[in-house]
Design a protein around this motif. Structure first.
Motif, mmCIF file in Angstrom:
data_model
loop_
_atom_site.group_PDB
_atom_site.id
_atom_site.type_symbol
_atom_site.label_atom_id
_atom_site.label_comp_id
_atom_site.label_asym_id
_atom_site.label_seq_id
_atom_site.Cartn_x
_atom_site.Cartn_y
_atom_site.Cartn_z
ATOM 1 N N UNK A 278 14.088 11.063 8.634
ATOM 2 C CA UNK A 278 13.834 9.930 8.577
ATOM 3 C C UNK A 278 12.457 9.830 7.237
ATOM 4 N N UNK A 279 11.865 11.042 7.433
ATOM 5 C CA UNK A 279 10.893 10.909 5.429
ATOM 6 C C UNK A 279 11.712 12.034 4.620
ATOM 7 N N UNK B 106 -0.726 6.312 6.693
ATOM 8 C CA UNK B 106 -0.420 6.252 8.104
ATOM 9 C C UNK B 106 0.639 6.234 8.594
ATOM 10 N N UNK B 107 0.829 6.586 9.724
ATOM 11 C CA UNK B 107 2.656 6.778 9.997
ATOM 12 C C UNK B 107 3.243 5.427 10.487
ATOM 13 N N UNK B 108 4.256 4.943 9.923
ATOM 14 C CA UNK B 108 5.080 4.225 10.777
ATOM 15 C C UNK B 108 5.063 3.989 12.203
ATOM 16 N N UNK C 28 4.764 7.490 3.628
ATOM 17 C CA UNK C 28 5.706 6.951 4.925
ATOM 18 C C UNK C 28 5.642 6.086 5.877
ATOM 19 N N UNK C 29 4.985 4.994 5.235
ATOM 20 C CA UNK C 29 5.229 3.647 5.753
ATOM 21 C C UNK C 29 5.562 2.631 4.996
ATOM 22 N N UNK C 30 5.467 2.582 4.110
ATOM 23 C CA UNK C 30 6.427 1.393 3.213
ATOM 24 C C UNK C 30 7.728 1.225 3.214
ATOM 25 N N UNK D 198 13.545 15.902 18.513
ATOM 26 C CA UNK D 198 12.724 14.943 17.542
ATOM 27 C C UNK D 198 12.038 15.239 16.355
ATOM 28 N N UNK E 138 12.762 13.210 12.797
ATOM 29 C CA UNK E 138 11.201 12.489 12.295
ATOM 30 C C UNK E 138 11.639 12.927 10.896
ATOM 31 N N UNK F 150 3.844 13.940 3.364
ATOM 32 C CA UNK F 150 3.955 12.505 3.143
ATOM 33 C C UNK F 150 3.278 11.377 1.725
ATOM 34 N N UNK G 90 0.553 13.198 12.974
ATOM 35 C CA UNK G 90 1.984 12.871 12.239
ATOM 36 C C UNK G 90 3.103 12.738 12.718
ATOM 37 N N UNK H 198 13.797 2.843 17.566
ATOM 38 C CA UNK H 198 14.096 1.368 17.878
ATOM 39 C C UNK H 198 14.754 0.794 18.397
ATOM 40 N N UNK I 37 0.820 -1.303 0.097
ATOM 41 C CA UNK I 37 0.330 0.227 0.065
ATOM 42 C C UNK I 37 0.744 1.739 -0.118
ATOM 43 N N UNK I 38 0.343 2.038 -0.905
ATOM 44 C CA UNK I 38 0.919 3.432 -1.216
ATOM 45 C C UNK I 38 -0.052 4.647 -0.943
ATOM 46 N N UNK J 36 7.020 2.360 13.975
ATOM 47 C CA UNK J 36 8.685 1.689 13.870
ATOM 48 C C UNK J 36 9.036 3.464 14.152
ATOM 49 N N UNK J 37 8.256 5.460 14.176
ATOM 50 C CA UNK J 37 8.229 5.948 14.812
ATOM 51 C C UNK J 37 7.396 6.386 15.534
#
Lengths: 558, 558
Positions: free
Chosen positions: B442-443, A123-125, B533-535, B435, B439, B472, B379, B146, A118-119, A127-128
């Motif tokens: 990371x993005x 939704x944020x990951x 954002x998430x993959x 933070x 972040x 995102x 977010x 993490x 899914x792109x 992980x963060x």
């Protein structure tokens, strides 16, 4: 407000509120009458909790990841043979009818495809998320006191990936991400089962839906059912929860008060009011919505008995009223009050006895699916969870969800995962019901302390009250017939004088006029609301002494 | 959608988004020109954070118990000499104007009287809250990953009576009881100071107010400003956040799209639209409300540069538009993109440099008090907190509070006390800004991975895009002029074909048409929205490869 024989009736009614005694099995005496194989008179009905735990075991582990859709039907018992709810299309507002499903949430259906990447959704990951774990120290059932918790409480921990790594059903990576506006499946399961244990709605397609607690749920419900362009109005108790009235009024909707007595709404009076509704005189069409607090009503403390609820439901059927049943105090149904210095009545010993002792909810009588029951954790766990749930028919819950998707988006994930850890994973249904059993006894003690203070300090010829059977509030009525200014001052003026004298002497009570449903009508009597929820017994005694002095002074008895 | 020179401009703009370079002090070269006492060219301005910490020290410990009222003025710096906000009476809806303060919350003013015992409000006793303490394991700034948290995170604990017994400012007994609809004073202080550090609104009477995050805040704001009986409408980007559109529509309010380019809303086009508004043709009066997402707009990913924002603000002044500035992605302003395989641009080294690098918020330009900025923790921390805040003039915040008192009643106490423990008591302002700095990097990495995948797999003659400067989302435009069915099929049909082919081949993207503000107008172009954002980078590469295949197939290039 009909107040004849208030004190006398009330103790009786508080007794009735604890529910009918269970019939004692007598047939053993007849055993010689006819020779038949031994048997039990009735199959011991398995406890509802046991049924639910067996059902969970059959269903296997609940797998519900980030923003997984779910509904109560996944968790309910068999409802075959039960009627379907009526449809409420004509009751819904144009706003509610026009709501479409959320486009982006609908797209999530494609996520079921194996191997799909899914792109799509933003939704944020997880992980963060800066929370590796949450722990909390909570009571070990049934030792619920603060002292017991300090001495022997348990510390339980919620990990970030408990579902992925530790066979859990819920964790921070799921709860703290976006979710459905219904809340997560995990708490939905708990509240659905809890509702089944306690209310057993008598129709097939009932559903629960977590909310951001009942003030928010009421606002949504009002916008779902009320349409100012249609001249809609709401019927409620003649003295009603002021915040509810303040929620209704800015919507351009009128609220009308129906007469009450010591058991709250009077069915015959409500029927009369609706049967003779004069749309022109009232400036609103006949109400199609009833808002009521059946147990420990705010502000009057009145509790509708079982027969009263049945009669009210019939009137609602006759006039096709949809009912919003607000039940924050349902589980604060207390032990009967037997008068000062009387031995305490033994409380229910088992969880099943406790559940049987509760006055049936309007939802339990609801063969039509015309009730939205609002539950809340505010009064029985913590107000700060900002979490509760509604129970209603599938049609109504679906409209509610469509609204929540573009409003609250459901309760806080912190609240959900913390309450789930406590209620579901730590206490379980039985432990939670035991918590409620304990809490109602704490409130019984508080109420009894307030009653003792009233009996000690208030002039019985001027002030009368009912021992409340549920809730947090007592409603004190003042007979102004002997007041020196009875002829020259309005009730509002006398109320204000007494209120100011109370504050002056160091006690805060709430003025009855604050709760009038129809502010443009004359005050029906002189009332003050006192709560026994938070002050200590010692402070309540001092406070009521001050209140009594303020009343006496107003009557010139210094 | 104006898309000329998209790729070329975008890298430049992404650079601009990082803010102007600081001027280098040159005067040392002139030191011999005239003999004067040594001095610094300008006084080193103390860091805004230092200022705030000094202010806190002067103010003493914050004492704010259960449901204590508070407002931002308790926590703001000196605003003397600044203008007062304009009044917005004519912009408010009848619903909002009619709201009265909550009666019961008003009565709380008497609680200030020393020695007063309250039997007034129905607040449960904290003694009956089943949480003795909450602990959480969180990162130690600036080691935010993490892995670092597992290896060297810190565990911090919130007690039930930290304020009463341990000199704390917040605890479970306060946070988990009822509160003000503004949330507690503790988080209000943090977000007010944070807003001062980041935005410095240029008028005197600005205030913050915690919210249940921005979906809920937007719904409230729409009901505050829009009145269907007045024929109200909302102006927004021609492609806009679908959930926002779905929030607007059921209120009986029309949304109109204003033209956009790679920097979002085009001021001249907006001015033209408003200057030539035809109420009859549009079926709505000229919009008095603008809803915009200035940074990393959803769905287009566009970011308004500083000059663009100034120009838009001027148009809003000219047409007396009130602006709802939705800034969930504000702190996800990323490092400039310089093209594939280029060395990374060094990020800001200090917190002050980071704050200076941010494009000024519309709120920072807001001399009139015509902006409601919506911030959210969703977010940048966790969506599940269901918590954010608004910043607006005192008049607007007061109306917002009156609404919240009879709706959400403010954010969850669990969310408030947990975020306060993390942001205020553990990280502090500097740690939280670090933070955010981490972040956004990371993005940046995620965005760059998606861009690399696009450059590798997408046919450049068919698909074009901008490297997003924030947020995102990336917006992929497909040039259909060479499509075999360009003449015979609608854009919607081709969009649907490609979307279905995408799902079929295992990638989910969002269709551009889902975000059209005006659903009844022809689609302005063929777009898909992809999120980074998430993959994982690996999955994004596979996903974009699949997307490219689906596009090629649709064009007959198999």
């Amino acid at each position: 407000m009909i107040s004849a024989a208030r004190l006398r009736c009330a103790a009786h009614r508080a007794g009735a509120a604890a529910g009918p005694l269970r019939p004692v099995a007598r047939r053993y005496h007849d055993i010689a009458a006819a020779v038949q194989p031994a048997r039990h008179e009735k199959e011991p009905r398995p406890s509802a909790i046991d049924e639910i735990m067996a059902r969970r075991a059959r269903a296997g582990r609940l797998v519900a990841g980030i923003a997984a859709p779910s509904d109560s039907d996944m968790f309910k018992g068999d409802t075959s043979g039960m009627p379907q709810a009526k449809r409420w299309d004509d009751h819904l507002s144009a706003e509610s009818r026009s709501r479409q499903p959320c486009t982006l949430k609908q797209a999530a259906k494609h996520l079921k495809k194996p191997g799909l990447i899914s792109l799509g959704g933003g939704l944020p990951s997880s992980q963060h998320f800066p929370f590796a774990s949450l722990s909390m120290t909570v009571p070990r059932a049934p030792n619920f006191s603060e002292a017991d918790t300090l001495a022997s409480g348990q510390t339980v921990t919620i990990g970030k990936y408990d579902a992925r790594d530790a066979g859990g059903v819920y964790d921070l990576s799921i709860a703290l991400n976006y979710g459905q506006a219904t809340g997560g499946a995990q708490m939905l399961r708990f509240v659905t089962e809890h509702t089944e244990i306690v209310c057993r709605p008598p129709y097939a397609d009932w559903r629960c839906c977590p909310t951001i607690a009942s003030t928010g749920a009421l606002e949504q419900a009002l916008r779902m059912f009320c349409d100012k362009d249609r001249g809609d109005s709401v019927l409620t108790e003649e003295f009603s929860f002021s915040t509810a009235l303040e929620t209704i009024s800015p919507l351009g909707i009128k609220a009308f008060g129906s007469p009450i007595d010591d058991e709250g709404l009077i069915p015959e009076a409500m029927d009369h009011l609706l049967s003779n509704w004069d749309e022109k005189a009232r400036g609103a069409r006949k109400p199609h919505l009833l808002y009521t607090v059946p147990s420990g009503q705010n502000p009057t403390g009145a509790t509708q008995g079982a027969a009263r609820r049945k009669a009210l439901y019939k009137v609602a059927q006759k006039h096709d009223l949809y009912i919003i049943e607000d039940e924050p105090y349902y589980f604060l149904q207390m032990q009967p009050y037997k008068g000062p210095n009387q031995p305490a009545v033994p409380p229910p010993a088992t969880v099943d006895d406790f559940v049987s002792s509760l006055i049936p909810s309007l939802l339990s009588l609801d063969v039509d699916g015309r009730v939205m029951r609002m539950d809340s954790f505010s009064k029985v766990l913590v107000p700060g969870s900002r979490m509760g749930w509604i129970t209603a028919s599938a049609q109504i819950v679906e409209r509610y969800q469509r609204h929540a998707e573009v409003a609250s988006q459901g309760p806080s994930g912190f609240s959900q995962v913390i309450l789930h850890k406590l209620l579901d994973e730590t206490w379980g249904h039985e432990g939670y019901l035991r918590w409620l059993m304990n809490l109602r006894l704490e409130y019984t003690k508080q109420r009894d302390a307030l009653l003792a203070a009233c009996e000690e300090h208030l002039p019985s010829d001027l002030v009368s009250w009912n021992p409340p059977a549920a809730g947090m509030f007592m409603w004190l009525e003042i007979d102004t017939s002997a007041h020196p200014r009875a002829e020259t001052s309005s009730l509002l003026e006398i109320e204000e004088d007494i209120f100011n004298a109370c504050v002056e002497s160091g006690v805060l009570v709430a003025r009855g006029s604050w709760f009038r449903t129809e502010k443009d009508r004359p005050l029906a009597g002189l009332f003050f609301r006192a709560t026994f929820a938070s002050a200590t017994p010692e402070n309540m005694n001092v406070a009521i002494k001050r209140f009594g002095q303020a009343v006496r002074e107003s009557f010139g008895r210094t």
